[in-house]
Write an enzyme that holds these catalytic residues in place. Structure first.
Site, PDB file in Angstrom:
ATOM      1  CG  ASN A   9      -1.907   1.177   1.396  1.00 43.24           C
ATOM      2  OD1 ASN A   9      -1.807   1.970   0.477  1.00 43.24           O
ATOM      3  ND2 ASN A   9      -2.866   1.023   2.480  1.00 43.24           N
ATOM      4  NE  ARG A  90      -6.481   1.014   0.003  1.00 43.97           N
ATOM      5  CZ  ARG A  90      -6.683   1.733   1.306  1.00 43.97           C
ATOM      6  NH1 ARG A  90      -5.890   1.294   2.278  1.00 43.97           N
ATOM      7  NH2 ARG A  90      -7.849   2.092   1.327  1.00 43.97           N
ATOM      8  CG  HIS A 179     -13.399   3.046   2.949  1.00 43.26           C
ATOM      9  ND1 HIS A 179     -13.986   3.633   3.628  1.00 43.26           N
ATOM     10  CD2 HIS A 179     -11.894   3.040   3.299  1.00 43.26           C
ATOM     11  CE1 HIS A 179     -13.151   4.615   4.213  1.00 43.26           C
ATOM     12  NE2 HIS A 179     -11.909   4.146   4.011  1.00 43.26           N
ATOM     13  NE  ARG A 240     -10.738  12.257   4.145  1.00 39.50           N
ATOM     14  CZ  ARG A 240     -10.591  10.620   4.086  1.00 39.50           C
ATOM     15  NH1 ARG A 240     -11.559  10.387   2.973  1.00 39.50           N
ATOM     16  NH2 ARG A 240      -9.476  10.177   4.367  1.00 39.50           N
ATOM     17  CD  GLU A 381      -8.757  -1.506   3.616  1.00 39.92           C
ATOM     18  OE1 GLU A 381      -8.377  -0.954   4.686  1.00 39.92           O
ATOM     19  OE2 GLU A 381      -9.076  -0.715   2.684  1.00 39.92           O
TER      20      GLU A 381
END
Ligand code: ADP
Length: 402
Positions: A9, A90, A179, A240, A381
């Site tokens: 990643n 990823r 996601h 955010r 993940e």
């Protein structure tokens, strides 16, 4: 036969890695290289209980990858580089081109780079990571696993924004969702744990971490998700804002003379839990401040939960009911307070928490009489990425019968 798979990643100044043995899913080692490009970069590698950490100069991602592979050899985690059978990467954005994870060919890599126009901060660095590991491990197939591809099953009515049509047609502005790897993993594991085929379930998955998104999953397919054209939209997050009245932006730009870049920083880095509480982006810190009587911290937690509740409500409408509500991500997996605030007073929907199980972060936290299952599932993940390398990069050729 057991295979050794690397899951990568790559971020703008970091590189996370995990080396796994598949199909068992055993973690051989994992770690992180942070502050790439600086003189005090930090390399951390964990193998079981053992941990190595070093602060050193790492010029770029190429140097980071070289260092990582050298360490795997010197620490005798692998006997040779050829022992790595495949590498999964990823990748933030797969646009409309990638509806599933993909074997990296030159054409696929070119497409990932072209999609940088939709994810300028992420796709270029993801593509660079792919190039570096392809060069260092030319024998190992590379598979790209996209944050967006699970949501490519959305119908137009869920992904089109009500803007003039050419913004979709010519510029590709639509809901993509993110996601996806996590929502897919936890929903599959939920079905396994329940012993019910995923095809028979209506699930709302809540991935609540620094970045948060919800996903409505019907029969294993994503039918709606809260993040959109970018990972900025939907529910409130650590820094955010999530959804706000869009006209706030031109209004602030005119009033304060902000550039598009500054507006981006405002929405992405200064809002959410941090913006409202003024305390921190980190849910634990905000929880602590609220317990100590900080009213804005308390309000931030309430807002966080209310926006999630509103999204769950709309997804239940879209799914025509709900069989399971699922929590994952750092907050979803660990905060009993967050789950309580989200699930309170929903017995009219057949959904009720068991306070004790919720407090213990049990796998299933619904009460005896709750008709809807409420699950807490740790996301993984890296495992999903490694499985996709097995499925797509290392699939045994099918014997053709005569
Ligand atoms: P990312 O989106 O960066 O992967 P994570 O999924 O690790 O983030 O989630 C980070 C969030 O999880 C932070 O807001 C953190 O405060 C929260 N978190 C982690 N552990 C706990 C805990 N025990 N209780 C409450 N919140 C927690």
């Amino acid at each position: 036969m057991s295979r050794t798979i690397m899951a990568i990643n790559a971020g703008s100044s970091s590189l996370k890695f995990q080396l796994l043995a598949l199909p068992e899913g055993r973690v051989l080692c994992q770690g992180l290289i942070e502050r790439i490009g600086l003189a005090d970069a930090v390399f951390t590698l964990k193998q079981g209980e053992q941990k190595w950490q070093e602060t050193l100069t790492i010029a770029d991602h190429h140097a980071a990858a070289t260092l990582l592979l050298e360490k795997l050899l010197t620490l005798h985690i692998i006997p040779s580089l050829e022992a790595i059978d495949g590498v999964g990467h990823r990748v933030a954005h797969g646009g409309e081109a990638f509806k599933d994870s993909a074997l990296v060919t030159d054409a696929a890599l070119a497409e990932i780079e072209r999609l940088a126009e939709l994810a300028p901060l992420h796709n270029p660095v993801n593509a660079a990571g792919i190039r570096i590991f392809r060069q260092a491990l030319p024998h190992a197939p590379a598979v790209a696993v996209f944050d967006t591809s699970f949501h490519q099953t959305l119908e137009q009515s869920a992904f089109i924004y009500p803007l003039p049509w050419r913004y979709y047609d010519e510029l590709g502005i639509r809901r993509y969702g993110f996601h996806g790897t996590s929502h897919k993993y936890v929903s599959q594991l939920l079905a396994e744990k329940l012993g019910v085929p995923l095809s028979a379930l209506r699930v709302v998955s809540c991935h609540l971490g620094n970045g948060s998104s919800l996903c409505a999953i019907k029969g294993g397919r994503s039918v709606n998700t809260s993040m959109g054209f970018t990972p900025q939209s939907g529910v409130m997050m650590g820094t955010r804002s999530g959804d706000i009245d869009p006209s706030i932006l031109p209004w602030v730009a005119l009033r304060e003379g902000k550039t598009p870049q500054q507006l981006n920083t405002l929405l992405n880095n200064e809002s959410g839990l941090l913006g409202v509480s003024g305390v921190s982006h980190d849910y634990r810190d905000v929880e602590k401040a609220a317990q100590e009587g900080n009213a804005r911290a308390s309000l931030a937690l309430t807002l966080f939960a209310e926006r999630i509740r509103a999204t769950i409500g709309s997804y239940i409408m879209q799914l025509g009911g709900i069989d399971a509500l699922l929590f994952t991500g750092g907050i979803g997996e660990n905060s009993a307070r967050a789950r309580h605030a989200i699930c309170r007073d929903l017995y009219f929907l057949g959904l009720e928490l068991d306070a004790d199980k919720n407090q213990r972060n049990a796998s299933f936290i619904q009460s005896e009489q709750s008709m809807v299952k409420i699950a807490v599932i740790n996301t993984n993940e890296e495992l999903m990425i490694a499985r996709d390398v097995m499925r797509i990069g290392l699939a045994e050729p099918v014997e053709m019968s005569a």
